[in-house]
Design a protein around this motif. Structure first.
Motif, PDB file in Angstrom:
ATOM      1  N   SER A 118      32.976  33.358  40.451  1.00 20.50           N
ATOM      2  CA  SER A 118      34.353  33.485  39.968  1.00 20.50           C
ATOM      3  C   SER A 118      34.889  34.894  40.246  1.00 20.50           C
ATOM      4  O   SER A 118      36.024  35.063  40.677  1.00 20.50           O
ATOM      5  N   ARG A 161      35.697  35.243  43.989  1.00 29.25           N
ATOM      6  CA  ARG A 161      36.930  34.509  44.320  1.00 29.25           C
ATOM      7  C   ARG A 161      38.171  35.261  43.856  1.00 29.25           C
ATOM      8  O   ARG A 161      39.181  35.332  44.564  1.00 29.25           O
ATOM      9  N   ASN A 162      38.119  35.828  42.655  1.00 30.65           N
ATOM     10  CA  ASN A 162      39.288  36.496  42.074  1.00 30.65           C
ATOM     11  C   ASN A 162      39.540  37.887  42.644  1.00 30.65           C
ATOM     12  O   ASN A 162      40.618  38.431  42.476  1.00 30.65           O
ATOM     13  N   SER A 218      27.671  31.444  38.271  1.00 33.41           N
ATOM     14  CA  SER A 218      29.040  30.949  38.105  1.00 33.41           C
ATOM     15  C   SER A 218      30.011  32.114  37.883  1.00 33.41           C
ATOM     16  O   SER A 218      31.084  32.165  38.485  1.00 33.41           O
ATOM     17  N   GLU A 219      29.622  33.054  37.020  1.00 31.08           N
ATOM     18  CA  GLU A 219      30.495  34.203  36.756  1.00 31.08           C
ATOM     19  C   GLU A 219      30.645  35.085  37.994  1.00 31.08           C
ATOM     20  O   GLU A 219      31.732  35.585  38.282  1.00 31.08           O
TER      21      GLU A 219
END
Length: 156
Positions: A150, A153-154, A146-147
């Protein structure tokens, strides 16, 4: 050309069972699951192993040697985790070598070498998949995934 699948065959092993497969030791090479790769084969025992596996449509254990200079590796000379490969095609090369087109599937553990003539054979067991991990480890892996997702994506 024979039809094979590169998706790991979860039913290949009964619960806790081992399977006997031919072995091809690799020198300074690591193969990855779910890839199709040509493998250059030169040793007589390895040529016999891939020829047999191809004719019988069975998987081969491809496993990296610890010392690439070892001409006839034994169990102690091989890493414990290898990968099953399904030989699709064998093509002659120069200097007595052959090239095998291999579909690599699942990772497996080498339990022991059992027969060395005319080629190496090994007893193998499945490598644990995510579902085989304990609940704590699965939770940690999901958090890491998940991290990482993220972060990707960022950073676009």
């Amino acid at each position: 050309m024979q039809s094979t699948t590169i998706i790991p065959d979860i039913d290949l092993f009964a619960k806790g069972a081992t399977q006997l497969v031919p072995v091809v030791p690799l020198r300074e090479t690591v193969m990855f699951p779910l890839t199709v790769t040509p493998v250059l084969i030169g040793r007589d025992a390895s040529l016999a192993a891939i020829s047999f596996a191809h004719s019988e449509n069975i998987p081969v254990l491809f496993i990296t040697q610890k010392n690439p200079d070892q001409e006839s590796p034994d169990e102690a000379d091989l890493h414990r985790v290898g990968i099953l490969g399904y030989v699709e095609q064998i093509l002659p090369e120069n200097d007595g070598l052959e090239s095998a087109l291999v579909h690599f599937g699942e990772r497996v553990y080498l339990q022991k070498l059992v027969n060395k003539k005319p080629f190496l054979n090994a007893e193998i067991t499945p490598f644990p998949y995510l579902d085989d991990l304990g609940k704590i480890n699965k939770t940690k892996l999901e958090k890491i995934y998940s991290e990482f997702t993220s972060y990707v994506r960022n950073s676009k």
